[in-house]
Design a protein around this motif. Structure first.
Motif, PDB file in Angstrom:
ATOM      1  N   ASN A  67     -22.489  28.262 -38.777  1.00  0.00           N
ATOM      2  CA  ASN A  67     -21.586  28.355 -37.622  1.00  0.00           C
ATOM      3  C   ASN A  67     -22.294  27.874 -36.365  1.00  0.00           C
ATOM      4  O   ASN A  67     -21.706  27.190 -35.527  1.00  0.00           O
ATOM      5  N   GLN A  68     -23.574  28.240 -36.260  1.00  0.00           N
ATOM      6  CA  GLN A  68     -24.355  27.820 -35.094  1.00  0.00           C
ATOM      7  C   GLN A  68     -24.535  26.300 -35.085  1.00  0.00           C
ATOM      8  O   GLN A  68     -24.372  25.655 -34.049  1.00  0.00           O
ATOM      9  N   LEU A  69     -24.807  25.734 -36.276  1.00  0.00           N
ATOM     10  CA  LEU A  69     -24.986  24.277 -36.374  1.00  0.00           C
ATOM     11  C   LEU A  69     -23.692  23.562 -35.969  1.00  0.00           C
ATOM     12  O   LEU A  69     -23.716  22.571 -35.230  1.00  0.00           O
ATOM     13  N   VAL A  70     -22.558  24.091 -36.429  1.00  0.00           N
ATOM     14  CA  VAL A  70     -21.262  23.469 -36.114  1.00  0.00           C
ATOM     15  C   VAL A  70     -21.002  23.540 -34.603  1.00  0.00           C
ATOM     16  O   VAL A  70     -20.612  22.543 -33.973  1.00  0.00           O
ATOM     17  N   MET A  71     -21.236  24.716 -34.006  1.00  0.00           N
ATOM     18  CA  MET A  71     -21.020  24.863 -32.566  1.00  0.00           C
ATOM     19  C   MET A  71     -21.926  23.910 -31.784  1.00  0.00           C
ATOM     20  O   MET A  71     -21.492  23.248 -30.833  1.00  0.00           O
ATOM     21  N   ASN A  72     -23.192  23.811 -32.232  1.00  0.00           N
ATOM     22  CA  ASN A  72     -24.118  22.897 -31.552  1.00  0.00           C
ATOM     23  C   ASN A  72     -23.663  21.445 -31.666  1.00  0.00           C
ATOM     24  O   ASN A  72     -23.727  20.692 -30.704  1.00  0.00           O
ATOM     25  N   LEU A  73     -23.185  21.077 -32.854  1.00  0.00           N
ATOM     26  CA  LEU A  73     -22.739  19.695 -33.041  1.00  0.00           C
ATOM     27  C   LEU A  73     -21.550  19.374 -32.139  1.00  0.00           C
ATOM     28  O   LEU A  73     -21.467  18.288 -31.567  1.00  0.00           O
ATOM     29  N   ARG A  74     -20.645  20.333 -32.018  1.00  0.00           N
ATOM     30  CA  ARG A  74     -19.471  20.160 -31.147  1.00  0.00           C
ATOM     31  C   ARG A  74     -19.927  19.894 -29.705  1.00  0.00           C
ATOM     32  O   ARG A  74     -19.479  18.969 -29.051  1.00  0.00           O
ATOM     33  N   ARG A  75     -20.857  20.734 -29.236  1.00  0.00           N
ATOM     34  CA  ARG A  75     -21.308  20.598 -27.836  1.00  0.00           C
ATOM     35  C   ARG A  75     -22.101  19.309 -27.636  1.00  0.00           C
ATOM     36  O   ARG A  75     -21.927  18.611 -26.654  1.00  0.00           O
ATOM     37  N   LYS A  76     -22.974  19.012 -28.604  1.00  0.00           N
ATOM     38  CA  LYS A  76     -23.823  17.822 -28.451  1.00  0.00           C
ATOM     39  C   LYS A  76     -22.987  16.548 -28.540  1.00  0.00           C
ATOM     40  O   LYS A  76     -23.216  15.598 -27.801  1.00  0.00           O
ATOM     41  N   SER A  77     -22.017  16.528 -29.478  1.00  0.00           N
ATOM     42  CA  SER A  77     -21.225  15.306 -29.608  1.00  0.00           C
ATOM     43  C   SER A  77     -20.335  15.134 -28.371  1.00  0.00           C
ATOM     44  O   SER A  77     -20.118  14.022 -27.901  1.00  0.00           O
ATOM     45  N   ALA A  78     -19.860  16.266 -27.806  1.00  0.00           N
ATOM     46  CA  ALA A  78     -19.039  16.182 -26.580  1.00  0.00           C
ATOM     47  C   ALA A  78     -19.867  15.588 -25.444  1.00  0.00           C
ATOM     48  O   ALA A  78     -19.408  14.707 -24.708  1.00  0.00           O
ATOM     49  N   LEU A  79     -21.114  16.040 -25.343  1.00  0.00           N
ATOM     50  CA  LEU A  79     -21.995  15.520 -24.299  1.00  0.00           C
ATOM     51  C   LEU A  79     -22.242  14.022 -24.512  1.00  0.00           C
ATOM     52  O   LEU A  79     -22.205  13.229 -23.570  1.00  0.00           O
ATOM     53  N   CYS A  80     -22.450  13.631 -25.770  1.00  0.00           N
ATOM     54  CA  CYS A  80     -22.721  12.220 -26.062  1.00  0.00           C
ATOM     55  C   CYS A  80     -21.495  11.346 -25.805  1.00  0.00           C
ATOM     56  O   CYS A  80     -21.629  10.204 -25.348  1.00  0.00           O
ATOM     57  N   VAL A  81     -20.284  11.866 -26.067  1.00  0.00           N
ATOM     58  CA  VAL A  81     -19.076  11.085 -25.752  1.00  0.00           C
ATOM     59  C   VAL A  81     -18.974  10.902 -24.234  1.00  0.00           C
ATOM     60  O   VAL A  81     -18.643   9.816 -23.743  1.00  0.00           O
ATOM     61  N   ALA A  82     -19.297  11.969 -23.492  1.00  0.00           N
ATOM     62  CA  ALA A  82     -19.252  11.864 -22.028  1.00  0.00           C
ATOM     63  C   ALA A  82     -20.265  10.812 -21.553  1.00  0.00           C
ATOM     64  O   ALA A  82     -19.965  10.000 -20.672  1.00  0.00           O
ATOM     65  N   ILE A  83     -21.449  10.781 -22.182  1.00  0.00           N
ATOM     66  CA  ILE A  83     -22.464   9.776 -21.801  1.00  0.00           C
ATOM     67  C   ILE A  83     -21.989   8.374 -22.191  1.00  0.00           C
ATOM     68  O   ILE A  83     -22.163   7.414 -21.443  1.00  0.00           O
ATOM     69  N   MET A  84     -21.326   8.294 -23.354  1.00  0.00           N
ATOM     70  CA  MET A  84     -20.837   6.973 -23.776  1.00  0.00           C
ATOM     71  C   MET A  84     -19.814   6.436 -22.770  1.00  0.00           C
ATOM     72  O   MET A  84     -19.772   5.239 -22.480  1.00  0.00           O
ATOM     73  N   GLU A  85     -18.991   7.344 -22.213  1.00  0.00           N
ATOM     74  CA  GLU A  85     -18.038   6.905 -21.178  1.00  0.00           C
ATOM     75  C   GLU A  85     -18.793   6.414 -19.941  1.00  0.00           C
ATOM     76  O   GLU A  85     -18.360   5.480 -19.275  1.00  0.00           O
ATOM     77  N   LYS A  86     -19.921   7.063 -19.646  1.00  0.00           N
ATOM     78  CA  LYS A  86     -20.725   6.610 -18.491  1.00  0.00           C
ATOM     79  C   LYS A  86     -21.232   5.191 -18.748  1.00  0.00           C
ATOM     80  O   LYS A  86     -21.163   4.335 -17.882  1.00  0.00           O
ATOM     81  N   PHE A  87     -21.740   4.962 -19.967  1.00  0.00           N
ATOM     82  CA  PHE A  87     -22.221   3.620 -20.319  1.00  0.00           C
ATOM     83  C   PHE A  87     -21.094   2.594 -20.152  1.00  0.00           C
ATOM     84  O   PHE A  87     -21.300   1.520 -19.608  1.00  0.00           O
ATOM     85  N   ARG A  88     -19.924   2.964 -20.633  1.00  0.00           N
ATOM     86  CA  ARG A  88     -18.820   2.008 -20.578  1.00  0.00           C
ATOM     87  C   ARG A  88     -18.462   1.705 -19.118  1.00  0.00           C
ATOM     88  O   ARG A  88     -18.192   0.557 -18.759  1.00  0.00           O
ATOM     89  N   ALA A  89     -18.493   2.743 -18.284  1.00  0.00           N
ATOM     90  CA  ALA A  89     -18.173   2.559 -16.861  1.00  0.00           C
ATOM     91  C   ALA A  89     -19.230   1.685 -16.188  1.00  0.00           C
ATOM     92  O   ALA A  89     -18.902   0.731 -15.474  1.00  0.00           O
ATOM     93  N   ILE A  90     -20.516   1.993 -16.477  1.00  0.00           N
ATOM     94  CA  ILE A  90     -21.600   1.227 -15.833  1.00  0.00           C
ATOM     95  C   ILE A  90     -21.491  -0.250 -16.242  1.00  0.00           C
ATOM     96  O   ILE A  90     -21.612  -1.153 -15.421  1.00  0.00           O
ATOM     97  N   LYS A  91     -21.184  -0.468 -17.537  1.00  0.00           N
ATOM     98  CA  LYS A  91     -21.080  -1.863 -18.000  1.00  0.00           C
ATOM     99  C   LYS A  91     -19.910  -2.584 -17.328  1.00  0.00           C
ATOM    100  O   LYS A  91     -20.023  -3.728 -16.917  1.00  0.00           O
ATOM    101  N   LEU A  92     -18.792  -1.880 -17.214  1.00  0.00           N
ATOM    102  CA  LEU A  92     -17.626  -2.495 -16.565  1.00  0.00           C
ATOM    103  C   LEU A  92     -17.959  -2.838 -15.119  1.00  0.00           C
ATOM    104  O   LEU A  92     -17.675  -3.941 -14.644  1.00  0.00           O
ATOM    105  N   LEU A  93     -18.598  -1.891 -14.432  1.00  0.00           N
ATOM    106  CA  LEU A  93     -18.883  -2.090 -13.012  1.00  0.00           C
ATOM    107  C   LEU A  93     -19.931  -3.185 -12.822  1.00  0.00           C
ATOM    108  O   LEU A  93     -19.965  -3.842 -11.792  1.00  0.00           O
TER     109      LEU A  93
END
Ligand SMILES: C[S@@+](CC[C@H](N)C(=O)[O-])C[C@H]1O[C@@H](n2cnc3c(N)ncnc32)[C@H](O)[C@@H]1O
Length: 264
Positions: A67-93
């Motif tokens: 359960n802990q591993l699943v919760m961690n994966l959820r939080r970590k993947s959410a953070l990584c998706v947010a970072i991926m959006e940053k990359f996409r924004a920086i590249k566009l700009l």
């Protein structure tokens, strides 16, 4: 049994990779392609039919470590998706843009977001968790002419998001704010609300919105249960005195599903 062990090993491997890439984010596009391919790969993993069986077996174990591993994966993947959006924004700009598979997946999902409660030019749409590359506000405003307000808790996401909207959404009625739903006048008049799937406290905010919104508001809650809960915060029971689910849009090939709520 072997398949189950392999599945768990994959989960641990993803967890380590997310940690490594999230930790190395330095506000530039360093490691951008590694993160994009990791997220694309993870999107395929959580929509893969053959992994569903392994997930079911895993759930039967009811282990707290798991359960802990699943919760961690959820939080970590959410953070990584947010970072991926940053990359996409920086590249566009910076004048350089590509479309990773994850984004194609999300964009094709937006079309179906409100099922039978469609957005029109008169609608007022609130998005909780607009991100650094606010695709949902841009698509909605472009296609319908509706007024859209996006909220985010991350300063950098708001700043990048505003620059992206300025570049891609010329003339569209879109505003991005770092504020809470209770501090926004717009909340009283919204007709449609969308919750990003990776907003951890989305059901608490939904509960709070009951008193802040008008009678006819419709809420699209993005979520992922079972295998998809490795990449999304799952659905929860709502207070039935406040909200009722009126439609569920299940999308087996997509990273998240959508539950529509109206006031009870
Ligand atoms: C990456 S974006 C959108 C991702 C994807 N489109 C989805 O549906 O989840 C999610 C954004 O939600 C923001 N966020 C997380 N919790 C939030 C909250 N309580 N209120 C507003 N924004 C939040 C994060 O900062 C992040 O920028």
């Amino acid at each position: 049994m072997n398949a189950l062990i392999t599945f768990q090993e994959y989960l641990c491997e993803y967890s380590e990779k997310f940690d490594g890439l999230a930790g190395s984010y330095d506000h530039t596009i360093n490691n951008c392609s590694e993160l994009e391919s990791l997220i694309d790969d993870y999107s395929k993993f959580i929509t893969n039919e053959t992994n569903k069986e392994a997930w079911k077996q895993l759930e039967l174990q009811e282990s707290s470590d798991l359960n802990q591993l699943v919760m961690n994966l959820r939080r970590k993947s959410a953070l990584c998706v947010a970072i991926m959006e940053k990359f996409r924004a920086i590249k566009l700009l910076d004048g350089n843009i590509e479309k990773a598979d994850y984004f194609k997946n999300i964009e094709s999902c937006i079309e179906k977001e409100f099922g039978s409660f469609q957005i029109t030019s008169e609608s007022k749409v609130l998005l909780v968790g607009s991100g650094s590359f606010p695709m949902t506000p841009l698509l909605i405003a472009k296609r319908t002419g509706a007024e859209v307000v996006g909220l985010d808790i991350d300063d950098e996401a708001i700043q990048l998001g505003r620059n992206v909207v300025e570049k891609l959404g010329n003339g569209l009625n879109i505003r991005l704010e770092k504020t809470l739903v209770e501090n926004l006048d717009f909340t009283r008049n919204v007709t449609h609300i969308i919750f990003s799937s990776t907003v951890e406290n989305k059901y608490d905010i939904l509960d709070q919105l009951h008193i802040l919104t008008n009678e006819n508001v419709v809420v699209a809650m993005r979520y992922g249960n079972e295998l998809k809960s490795l990449f999304n915060f799952p659905s929860k029971e709502v207070d039935r005195q406040k909200w009722k689910m009126v439609e569920e849009i299940l999308r087996p090939d997509h990273v998240f599903d959508i539950a529509l709520y109206k006031k009870a």
